[in-house]
Design a protein around this motif. Structure first.
Motif, PDB file in Angstrom:
ATOM      1  N   GLY A 109       4.013 -12.430  -2.280  1.00  0.00           N
ATOM      2  CA  GLY A 109       4.417 -10.690  -2.103  1.00  0.00           C
ATOM      3  C   GLY A 109       3.434 -10.018  -2.304  1.00  0.00           C
ATOM      4  O   GLY A 109       4.221  -9.302  -2.913  1.00  0.00           O
ATOM      5  N   ARG A 137       9.456 -12.758   8.672  1.00  0.00           N
ATOM      6  CA  ARG A 137       9.132 -13.123   7.227  1.00  0.00           C
ATOM      7  C   ARG A 137       8.740 -14.910   6.429  1.00  0.00           C
ATOM      8  O   ARG A 137       8.051 -14.336   5.664  1.00  0.00           O
ATOM      9  CB  ARG A 137      11.311 -13.264   6.201  1.00  0.00           C
ATOM     10  N   PRO A 143       4.478  -4.511  -1.017  1.00  0.00           N
ATOM     11  CA  PRO A 143       6.331  -5.216  -0.753  1.00  0.00           C
ATOM     12  C   PRO A 143       6.729  -2.960  -0.487  1.00  0.00           C
ATOM     13  O   PRO A 143       6.632  -2.974  -0.454  1.00  0.00           O
ATOM     14  CB  PRO A 143       6.410  -5.038  -2.418  1.00  0.00           C
ATOM     15  N   THR A 192       0.589  -5.962   5.698  1.00  0.00           N
ATOM     16  CA  THR A 192       1.443  -6.068   4.566  1.00  0.00           C
ATOM     17  C   THR A 192       1.365  -8.023   5.067  1.00  0.00           C
ATOM     18  O   THR A 192       1.670  -9.059   4.077  1.00  0.00           O
ATOM     19  CB  THR A 192       2.952  -6.144   5.722  1.00  0.00           C
ATOM     20  N   THR A 197      11.393  -6.577   0.430  1.00  0.00           N
ATOM     21  CA  THR A 197      10.339  -7.435   0.114  1.00  0.00           C
ATOM     22  C   THR A 197      10.149  -6.973  -1.370  1.00  0.00           C
ATOM     23  O   THR A 197       9.029  -6.672  -1.049  1.00  0.00           O
ATOM     24  CB  THR A 197       9.421  -7.412   1.836  1.00  0.00           C
ATOM     25  N   LYS A 220       5.158 -13.753   6.606  1.00  0.00           N
ATOM     26  CA  LYS A 220       4.529 -13.076   4.959  1.00  0.00           C
ATOM     27  C   LYS A 220       4.803 -13.771   4.612  1.00  0.00           C
ATOM     28  O   LYS A 220       4.136 -14.366   3.966  1.00  0.00           O
ATOM     29  CB  LYS A 220       5.494 -12.103   5.384  1.00  0.00           C
ATOM     30  N   ARG A 221       5.835 -14.880   4.296  1.00  0.00           N
ATOM     31  CA  ARG A 221       5.780 -15.712   2.745  1.00  0.00           C
ATOM     32  C   ARG A 221       4.216 -17.100   3.444  1.00  0.00           C
ATOM     33  O   ARG A 221       4.406 -16.737   2.215  1.00  0.00           O
ATOM     34  CB  ARG A 221       6.795 -16.933   3.095  1.00  0.00           C
TER      35      ARG A 221
END
Ligand SMILES: Cc1cc2nc3c(=O)[nH]c(=O)nc-3n(C[C@H](O)[C@H](O)[C@H](O)COP(=O)(O)OP(=O)(O)OC[C@H]3O[C@@H](n4cnc5c(N)ncnc54)[C@H](O)[C@@H]3O)c2cc1C
Length: 457
Positions: free
Chosen positions: A435, A425, A439, A199, A446, A428-429
């Motif tokens: 993204g 999160r 996903p 991810t 997500t 991840k961003r």
């Protein structure tokens, strides 16, 4: 230029698969429970090609599913519908182990079996093993923080990673391959990527920490009359057998099922539970083991007998898969509540999915229980809900080693606080701002802004 053109330019025409027949092996997971169509399958051969593929997909807003050996069991490595599958299989080079550091460099697509062979050839040990060794890749192992039967002694992948190279979701290549044992200069990005399930970035190279070679290996299969005795034995093995390397649990229905599948008689007496333990030492560990197990335990100090005992444990997964599409839950529970958990699972599953068949086994020494349920349709999540809630209720985890994937994303909140999930999160961003990487995996909700790559082909 379309996305297909861009990808062909990046990796060469023959490594972009659009034909449904060629895509098919990449679209269904090992268990058969998770399946989705890929827009394309792309097979880069170098780190630069991986970076070029990710750049093209980001430009097109096309979601990407990284895939290694496709042995993952939580649906994180197969498409959900319309993504580009980025297969790392061609990055399969295996270096020569460096004896001074006992480390070796490998491409992310090298299998665990190839790592084990290279370690053996150099007189060392890979320090990890599990049944999917001939297909599971180092990239997948790192991405899932895999464990296996020897994690009790050698740790999970996290403990073995000495260095990593990866292409982050934002296209940056990060590389820390020096293999220094002590290096605390700044945040440890490789550590962040271990267990990130594709991810945050695509792992392209791994530097793996090997172990001293096993000299003498002895296994023992013990029949016990209650689950409380099992817990007692784990404690004694852990404290009185310094050379202990693996402690696995089997239950009578699992032994009977495997023996029937293999067409062999059961080697053990009827009992409530069975413990398969293995000790490995420079000196013969037989006496250490024999001192803590009952007199009727089966001791195996030669390779053929040991392999016969291990076959009982390893073949169970295969026997279950041959009987149907299992729902597989890989949970962790505190040893103190292990007996309670094992007793509560079958009635909980029966209430949620009447008529189904439940098997429990696993890496007992780590409190890691595999619950496999045959019967419910692949999309029926009632048994999933029951087992994962029970694991959380006894103070355990919903994922011990297979990862969260898509299978358990909606239950992450059972064991992680809102604050922890919010921090995940944010990371991840930061590393995958568009993204595009996997996903729907691990973090619920997500789904990619571009849910499918198909429109860009
Ligand atoms: C018979 C059998 C026994 C097993 N036993 C064990 C066991 O004892 N212990 C254990 O921990 N697991 C076990 N597994 C699960 C599985 O083998 C591991 O999770 C394995 O590490 C997955 O590796 P893979 O290459 O097949 O990854 P895949 O299945 O291809 O992918 C798994 C996940 O990793 C991501 N990923 C794959 N490669 C990369 C990469 N290069 N960069 C970034 N992300 C990537 C995918 O997107 C996906 O989310 C078993 C599986 C089977 C079928």
């Amino acid at each position: 230029m379309t996305l297909t053109d861009d990808l062909r330019a990046a990796v060469g025409e023959r490594h972009v698969l659009s034909d449904p027949e060629l895509r098919a092996p990449y679209e269904t997971d090992w268990s058969g429970r998770f399946h989705g169509e890929a827009a394309l399958v792309v097979r880069p051969g170098t780190t630069d090609e991986v970076a070029a593929v990710l750049a093209a997909c980001r430009r097109a807003g096309a979601p990407v599913v990284p895939q290694g050996g496709n042995t993952g069991l939580v649906g994180g490595g197969v498409p959900r519908g319309g993504e580009v599958v980025l297969s790392l299989g061609r990055l399969d080079d295996v270096g020569v182990p460096d004896l001074a550091t006992a480390q070796v460099e490998l491409g992310a697509g090298a299998t665990l079996g190839a790592l084990q062979a290279a370690a053996r050839a150099a007189g060392l040990d890979a320090a990890m093993d599990f049944g999917a060794r001939d297909s599971a890749t180092l990239g997948g192992i790192v991405a899932c923080d895999s464990g296996g039967v020897r994690a009790l002694r050698h740790g999970t992948a996290r403990a073995r990673v000495a260095g990593l190279e990866a292409v982050l979701g934002d296209g940056t290549v990060v590389r820390r391959m020096s293999g220094l044992l002590k290096d605390n200069a700044g945040l440890n990005l490789p550590a962040l990527l271990v267990g990130s399930e594709g991810t945050l970035g695509v792992v392209t190279r791994v530097r793996w920490r090997l172990a001293a070679p096993p000299r003498r290996r002895v296994a023992v299969l013990v029949a016990l009359d209650s689950l409380d005795e099992v817990v007692g034995l784990v404690g004694r093995l852990r404290t009185e057998v310094p050379s202990l390397e693996a402690v696995e649990l089997l239950l009578p229905e699992g032994i009977a099922f495997t023996c029937e599948y293999l067409g062999v008689p059961s080697p053990v007496r009827d009992a409530a539970a069975y413990v398969l333990a293995e000790a490995v030492g420079a000196q013969d560990p037989t006496e250490e083991l024999a001192a803590v197990v009952p007199d009727d335990a089966l001791l195996a100090d030669d390779t053929a007998t040991r392999e016969r005992l291990w076959r009982l444990r390893e073949t169970l997964t295969e026997a279950i898969a041959a009987a149907g599409i299992p729902h597989k839950f890989d949970v962790g529970v505190p040893i103190a509540r292990l007996a309670e958990f094992l007793e509560r699972v079958p009635p909980a599953v029966e209430a949620a999915a009447p008529g189904s068949r439940t098997f429990q086994f696993g890496h007992l020494g780590d409190g890691n229980v595999h619950v496999n349920v045959l019967g419910p349709e692949p999309g029926d999540e009632a048994a999933d809900e029951a087992v994962l809630r029970l694991a959380a209720e006894v103070g355990g985890t919903i994922s011990a080693e297979h990862g969260v994937g898509v299978a358990k994303a909606r239950w992450l909140h059972l064991i992680r606080s809102d604050a922890e999930i919010a921090a995940m999160r944010s990371i991840k961003r930061a590393l995958d701002p568009d993204g595009v990487l996997n996903p729907g995996v691990m973090l619920p909700g997500t789904a990619s802004p571009a849910a499918s790559a198909t429109t860009h082909l």
